[in-house]
Design a protein around this motif. Sequence first.
Motif, PDB file in Angstrom:
ATOM      1  N   GLU A 174      30.962  13.697 -74.691  1.00 31.12           N
ATOM      2  CA  GLU A 174      29.848  14.644 -74.896  1.00 31.12           C
ATOM      3  C   GLU A 174      28.782  14.475 -73.824  1.00 31.12           C
ATOM      4  O   GLU A 174      28.197  13.397 -73.681  1.00 31.12           O
ATOM      5  CB  GLU A 174      29.233  14.354 -76.278  1.00 31.12           C
ATOM      6  CG  GLU A 174      27.938  15.058 -76.585  1.00 31.12           C
ATOM      7  CD  GLU A 174      28.139  16.535 -76.844  1.00 31.12           C
ATOM      8  OE1 GLU A 174      28.299  17.294 -75.872  1.00 31.12           O
ATOM      9  OE2 GLU A 174      28.136  16.925 -78.032  1.00 31.12           O
ATOM     10  N   GLY A 204      27.418  21.465 -71.547  1.00 29.58           N
ATOM     11  CA  GLY A 204      27.103  21.976 -70.205  1.00 29.58           C
ATOM     12  C   GLY A 204      28.187  22.811 -69.547  1.00 29.58           C
ATOM     13  O   GLY A 204      28.098  23.117 -68.362  1.00 29.58           O
ATOM     14  N   GLY A 225      28.898  25.841 -76.572  1.00 30.13           N
ATOM     15  CA  GLY A 225      27.890  26.420 -77.465  1.00 30.13           C
ATOM     16  C   GLY A 225      26.880  27.261 -76.719  1.00 30.13           C
ATOM     17  O   GLY A 225      26.817  28.483 -76.860  1.00 30.13           O
ATOM     18  N   THR A 226      26.103  26.597 -75.865  1.00 27.56           N
ATOM     19  CA  THR A 226      24.983  27.244 -75.180  1.00 27.56           C
ATOM     20  C   THR A 226      25.388  28.500 -74.405  1.00 27.56           C
ATOM     21  O   THR A 226      24.664  29.505 -74.430  1.00 27.56           O
ATOM     22  CB  THR A 226      24.311  26.224 -74.217  1.00 27.56           C
ATOM     23  OG1 THR A 226      23.986  25.066 -74.992  1.00 27.56           O
ATOM     24  CG2 THR A 226      23.060  26.786 -73.592  1.00 27.56           C
TER      25      THR A 226
HETATM   26  C1  1GP Z   1      27.329  20.068 -77.708  1.00 25.83           C
HETATM   27  O1  1GP Z   1      29.383  19.731 -76.636  1.00 25.83           O
HETATM   28  C2  1GP Z   1      28.637  20.672 -77.297  1.00 25.83           C
HETATM   29  O2  1GP Z   1      27.502  19.149 -78.707  1.00 25.83           O
HETATM   30  C3  1GP Z   1      28.452  21.972 -76.567  1.00 25.83           C
HETATM   31  O3  1GP Z   1      27.494  21.894 -75.520  1.00 25.83           O
HETATM   32  O4  1GP Z   1      25.922  23.794 -75.894  1.00 25.83           O
HETATM   33  O5  1GP Z   1      26.148  22.756 -73.622  1.00 25.83           O
HETATM   34  O6  1GP Z   1      27.983  24.163 -74.575  1.00 25.83           O
HETATM   35  P1  1GP Z   1      26.876  23.234 -74.882  1.00 25.83           P
END
Ligand code: 1GP
Length: 240
Positions: A174, A204, A225-226
Motif C-alpha cells: 500500500e 496512487g 480509488g482516487t
Molecule cells: C488506498 O490502495 C488504495 O488504500 C487506493 O489508493 O485512492 O490512491 O487509488 P488510491
Amino acid sequence: MTVYNDILSAKAAKKRLLAILIDPDKFDVNLISQFVNKISESIITHIFVGGSTVEVEVTQKLVSALKPLTKLPIVLFPGDVTQISKDADAILFLSLISGRNPKYLIEKQIEAVSILKQTNLEVIPTGYILIENGKKTAVQRVTNTLPIPTALQSLVADTAKAGELLGKKLIYLEAGSGALFPVPLDMISFVNQDLKIPLIVGGGIRTIQQLGDAYMAGADLVVIGTAFENNIDFFNELKR
Ligand code: 1GP
C-alpha cells in the motif's frame, strides 16, 4: 472461501484482477445505480469498501444499498471495526505488519472478533504493508506508523514473506490513498519473486499505463480509488 479461492484461481490462470475502492465517506449514495452501471461495463472484478475515517453506520448503509445492484464480490477493507458490514461478501482481515503499533497489529483484530461472530463474512487474513510514497497519507496518520522507505526493498520482501509464513493469505502493498507515487515497479517484482500467496498493490495508481505496469511487475490484484473519485471518465478507459 469463495472470494479467496477465486483470487487464487485467477492468479493461477494469470487473470488480472482490479478492485475499485469506495470510501463510504466520500460516496454519494444518490448516484449509486449510475455508478454500478459504470462498474459493470468495466474490467473491474471486485468492489472494495473502506476508508481511514468513516462515520459509524455509513459503511453498512452503503454496502446494503450496493449488494442488490451488483454480482461482483463486495470486500470490506476496513480502517476500523466500525466498518464491518454483514452484507458484504468478505473482509480483508488486515494486520499492519510494516508498522510497530500493537493497536493495528493485533488489538483492533481482537476487538473485531465479537462483531465478526455475528456475520457470515468470509475472513481473509491479509498482511498489510505501507510503503513510502512522497507524502504523509491518511493510513500513516491514523495508524501512527511509519511506512517502509522505498530504498529498503529487502525489508519489504522479508516483511511480506514473514506475513506469508505467519499464515496470511494475501499481502497488500500500500502506497496510501492519493499517494504521490505508486509502489515502485521494481519493488513489486522483488517482493513477488519469493512470495507464493497473491499480491495486492494499491495507492496512487491513476493511469492505464500504471495499471498495466503494476500487473507486469507481478501484482495479482490492483486497487484504485482516487482516480475514480477525481475523474468519473476513468471508467470509460477501463471498458471491457
Ligand atoms: C488506498 O490502495 C488504495 O488504500 C487506493 O489508493 O485512492 O490512491 O487509488 P488510491
